[in-house]
Design a protein around this motif. Structure first.
Motif, PDB file in Angstrom:
ATOM      1  N   PHE A 292       0.839  -1.195   0.000  1.00  0.00           N
ATOM      2  CA  PHE A 292       0.000   0.000   0.000  1.00  0.00           C
ATOM      3  C   PHE A 292       0.874   1.245   0.000  1.00  0.00           C
ATOM      4  N   VAL A 293       0.435   2.265  -0.729  1.00  0.00           N
ATOM      5  CA  VAL A 293       1.010   3.601  -0.608  1.00  0.00           C
ATOM      6  C   VAL A 293       0.245   4.325   0.493  1.00  0.00           C
ATOM      7  N   VAL A 294       0.974   4.946   1.409  1.00  0.00           N
ATOM      8  CA  VAL A 294       0.369   5.652   2.541  1.00  0.00           C
ATOM      9  C   VAL A 294       0.416   7.147   2.266  1.00  0.00           C
ATOM     10  N   ARG A 295      -0.765   7.781   2.334  1.00  0.00           N
ATOM     11  CA  ARG A 295      -0.847   9.225   2.080  1.00  0.00           C
ATOM     12  C   ARG A 295      -1.432   9.951   3.277  1.00  0.00           C
ATOM     13  N   LEU A 296      -0.886  11.120   3.527  1.00  0.00           N
ATOM     14  CA  LEU A 296      -1.367  12.032   4.566  1.00  0.00           C
ATOM     15  C   LEU A 296      -1.751  13.324   3.878  1.00  0.00           C
ATOM     16  N   ALA A 297      -3.052  13.639   3.866  1.00  0.00           N
ATOM     17  CA  ALA A 297      -3.543  14.833   3.168  1.00  0.00           C
ATOM     18  C   ALA A 297      -3.033  14.883   1.734  1.00  0.00           C
ATOM     19  N   GLY A 298      -3.010  13.730   1.080  1.00  0.00           N
ATOM     20  CA  GLY A 298      -2.583  13.647  -0.306  1.00  0.00           C
ATOM     21  C   GLY A 298      -1.090  13.492  -0.526  1.00  0.00           C
ATOM     22  N   GLU A 299      -0.306  13.677   0.518  1.00  0.00           N
ATOM     23  CA  GLU A 299       1.155  13.575   0.417  1.00  0.00           C
ATOM     24  C   GLU A 299       1.587  12.131   0.671  1.00  0.00           C
ATOM     25  N   VAL A 300       2.416  11.579  -0.202  1.00  0.00           N
ATOM     26  CA  VAL A 300       2.952  10.243   0.001  1.00  0.00           C
ATOM     27  C   VAL A 300       3.982  10.290   1.130  1.00  0.00           C
ATOM     28  N   VAL A 301       3.721   9.545   2.200  1.00  0.00           N
ATOM     29  CA  VAL A 301       4.607   9.578   3.364  1.00  0.00           C
ATOM     30  C   VAL A 301       5.246   8.226   3.659  1.00  0.00           C
ATOM     31  N   GLY A 302       4.866   7.183   2.918  1.00  0.00           N
ATOM     32  CA  GLY A 302       5.468   5.889   3.180  1.00  0.00           C
ATOM     33  C   GLY A 302       4.729   4.775   2.480  1.00  0.00           C
ATOM     34  N   ALA A 303       5.039   3.565   2.893  1.00  0.00           N
ATOM     35  CA  ALA A 303       4.406   2.379   2.324  1.00  0.00           C
ATOM     36  C   ALA A 303       4.184   1.354   3.425  1.00  0.00           C
ATOM     37  N   GLN A 304       3.143   0.579   3.277  1.00  0.00           N
ATOM     38  CA  GLN A 304       2.800  -0.475   4.222  1.00  0.00           C
ATOM     39  C   GLN A 304       2.462  -1.729   3.425  1.00  0.00           C
ATOM     40  N   VAL A 305       3.133  -2.827   3.729  1.00  0.00           N
ATOM     41  CA  VAL A 305       2.905  -4.085   3.025  1.00  0.00           C
ATOM     42  C   VAL A 305       2.224  -5.071   3.961  1.00  0.00           C
ATOM     43  N   LEU A 306       1.175  -5.731   3.469  1.00  0.00           N
ATOM     44  CA  LEU A 306       0.532  -6.840   4.171  1.00  0.00           C
ATOM     45  C   LEU A 306       0.796  -8.093   3.354  1.00  0.00           C
ATOM     46  N   GLU A 307       1.262  -9.149   4.018  1.00  0.00           N
ATOM     47  CA  GLU A 307       1.608 -10.380   3.314  1.00  0.00           C
ATOM     48  C   GLU A 307       0.848 -11.566   3.891  1.00  0.00           C
ATOM     49  N   GLY A 308       0.498 -12.479   3.006  1.00  0.00           N
ATOM     50  CA  GLY A 308      -0.081 -13.758   3.403  1.00  0.00           C
ATOM     51  C   GLY A 308       0.780 -14.885   2.887  1.00  0.00           C
ATOM     52  N   PRO A 309       1.982 -15.062   3.446  1.00  0.00           N
ATOM     53  CA  PRO A 309       2.895 -16.094   2.945  1.00  0.00           C
ATOM     54  C   PRO A 309       2.653 -17.443   3.617  1.00  0.00           C
ATOM     55  N   HIS A 310       3.475 -18.419   3.273  1.00  0.00           N
ATOM     56  CA  HIS A 310       3.495 -19.709   3.979  1.00  0.00           C
ATOM     57  C   HIS A 310       2.147 -20.426   3.935  1.00  0.00           C
ATOM     58  N   ASP A 311       1.607 -20.630   2.740  1.00  0.00           N
ATOM     59  CA  ASP A 311       0.352 -21.365   2.574  1.00  0.00           C
ATOM     60  C   ASP A 311      -0.790 -20.669   3.317  1.00  0.00           C
ATOM     61  N   TYR A 312      -1.090 -19.443   2.877  1.00  0.00           N
ATOM     62  CA  TYR A 312      -2.093 -18.647   3.584  1.00  0.00           C
ATOM     63  C   TYR A 312      -3.448 -19.347   3.680  1.00  0.00           C
ATOM     64  N   GLY A 313      -3.827 -20.083   2.650  1.00  0.00           N
ATOM     65  CA  GLY A 313      -5.121 -20.744   2.667  1.00  0.00           C
ATOM     66  C   GLY A 313      -5.284 -21.704   3.822  1.00  0.00           C
ATOM     67  N   ALA A 314      -4.190 -22.331   4.248  1.00  0.00           N
ATOM     68  CA  ALA A 314      -4.250 -23.280   5.356  1.00  0.00           C
ATOM     69  C   ALA A 314      -3.935 -22.628   6.691  1.00  0.00           C
ATOM     70  N   GLU A 315      -2.943 -21.742   6.713  1.00  0.00           N
ATOM     71  CA  GLU A 315      -2.483 -21.204   7.991  1.00  0.00           C
ATOM     72  C   GLU A 315      -3.167 -19.907   8.402  1.00  0.00           C
ATOM     73  N   ARG A 316      -3.542 -19.076   7.426  1.00  0.00           N
ATOM     74  CA  ARG A 316      -4.216 -17.791   7.688  1.00  0.00           C
ATOM     75  C   ARG A 316      -3.415 -16.903   8.653  1.00  0.00           C
ATOM     76  N   VAL A 317      -2.122 -16.839   8.446  1.00  0.00           N
ATOM     77  CA  VAL A 317      -1.241 -15.973   9.235  1.00  0.00           C
ATOM     78  C   VAL A 317      -0.666 -14.908   8.314  1.00  0.00           C
ATOM     79  N   VAL A 318      -0.749 -13.642   8.719  1.00  0.00           N
ATOM     80  CA  VAL A 318      -0.221 -12.542   7.915  1.00  0.00           C
ATOM     81  C   VAL A 318       1.041 -11.969   8.546  1.00  0.00           C
ATOM     82  N   ASP A 319       1.847 -11.362   7.701  1.00  0.00           N
ATOM     83  CA  ASP A 319       3.048 -10.648   8.124  1.00  0.00           C
ATOM     84  C   ASP A 319       2.939  -9.233   7.570  1.00  0.00           C
TER      85      ASP A 319
END
Length: 217
Positions: free
Chosen positions: A82-109
């Motif tokens: 994800f691109v993170v914006r504050l009042a339209g200004e790009v201030v960073g990025a945030q990644v959500l991951e579903g690795p390691h067989d997400y369908g079975a484990e349902r654990v995010v990083d």
């Protein structure tokens, strides 16, 4: 056929307080690259180019990480930057991951970064909370994990403020540095009430891309 029909993941939108998070796209990359902080730790599994200036090397790693996430996506192993914006200004990025067989484990990083001038303002906590509510409230996650170098007090502080508990430490083979690992369970997240301030839109059409087939958490 519209691109939104083929790749509805791009329609997910998160809002938490003053922040807006939208999935990263190719047109976002030049702005993101201009704002990469000098202290950003890149994914050690990505290629390294010894002849490149370190700043260029970080930019290459970020672009390759983005392409890897989009091109290698599957319901069992996915990463949504994800691109993170504050009042339209790009201030960073945030990644959500579903690795390691997400369908079975349902654990995010997760992983994230902020531009230097926006650190220490509580934004790191808001952006992590936004993706946690997406994961626990909409994507069927049962737990979230995180890790950070022992000296990275800012990242560890975000995790602990959001209710993660320390689990164990490990040593990375490529640099010998110690990582602190943490974990947050779904019941603890829902019980905290921290997700109530997060607005999540556009998830419904994208659920099959996460292996959910229209079900909700």
């Amino acid at each position: 056929m519209r691109l939104s029909d083929v790749w509805p993941v791009r329609g997910v939108e998160l809002r938490h307080g003053v922040l807006e998070l939208r999935p990263m796209t190719e047109p976002d990359l030049p702005t993101i690259l201009d704002r990469l902080p000098d202290d950003l730790e890149m994914d050690p599994t990505l290629p390294r180019y010894a002849a490149l200036d370190p700043g260029v090397g970080r930019a290459v790693a970020l672009v390759q990480g983005y392409w890897r996430a989009m091109g290698g996506w599957s319901p069992q192993d996915w990463a949504l930057p994800f691109v993170v914006r504050l009042a339209g200004e790009v201030v960073g990025a945030q990644v959500l991951e579903g690795p390691h067989d997400y369908g079975a484990e349902r654990v995010v990083d997760s992983s994230s970064w902020l531009v230097q001038q926006r650190r220490g303002q509580g934004l790191g906590t808001l952006m992590r909370a936004a993706v946690l509510e997406l994961a626990f409230g909409h994507l069927g996650a049962v737990a979230a994990i995180s890790s950070a170098y022992l000296e990275n007090a800012a990242s560890l502080g975000v995790s602990r403020r959001l209710g993660y508990a320390d689990t164990h430490t490990s040593v990375l083979e490529h640099n010998g540095r110690q990582l602190q690992h943490l974990r947050l369970e779904r019941d603890a997240w829902h019980g905290s009430g921290r997700g109530r301030a997060v607005t999540v839109r556009g998830v419904g059409p994208a659920l099959p891309w996460f292996g959910l087939d229209g079900e909700r958490a």
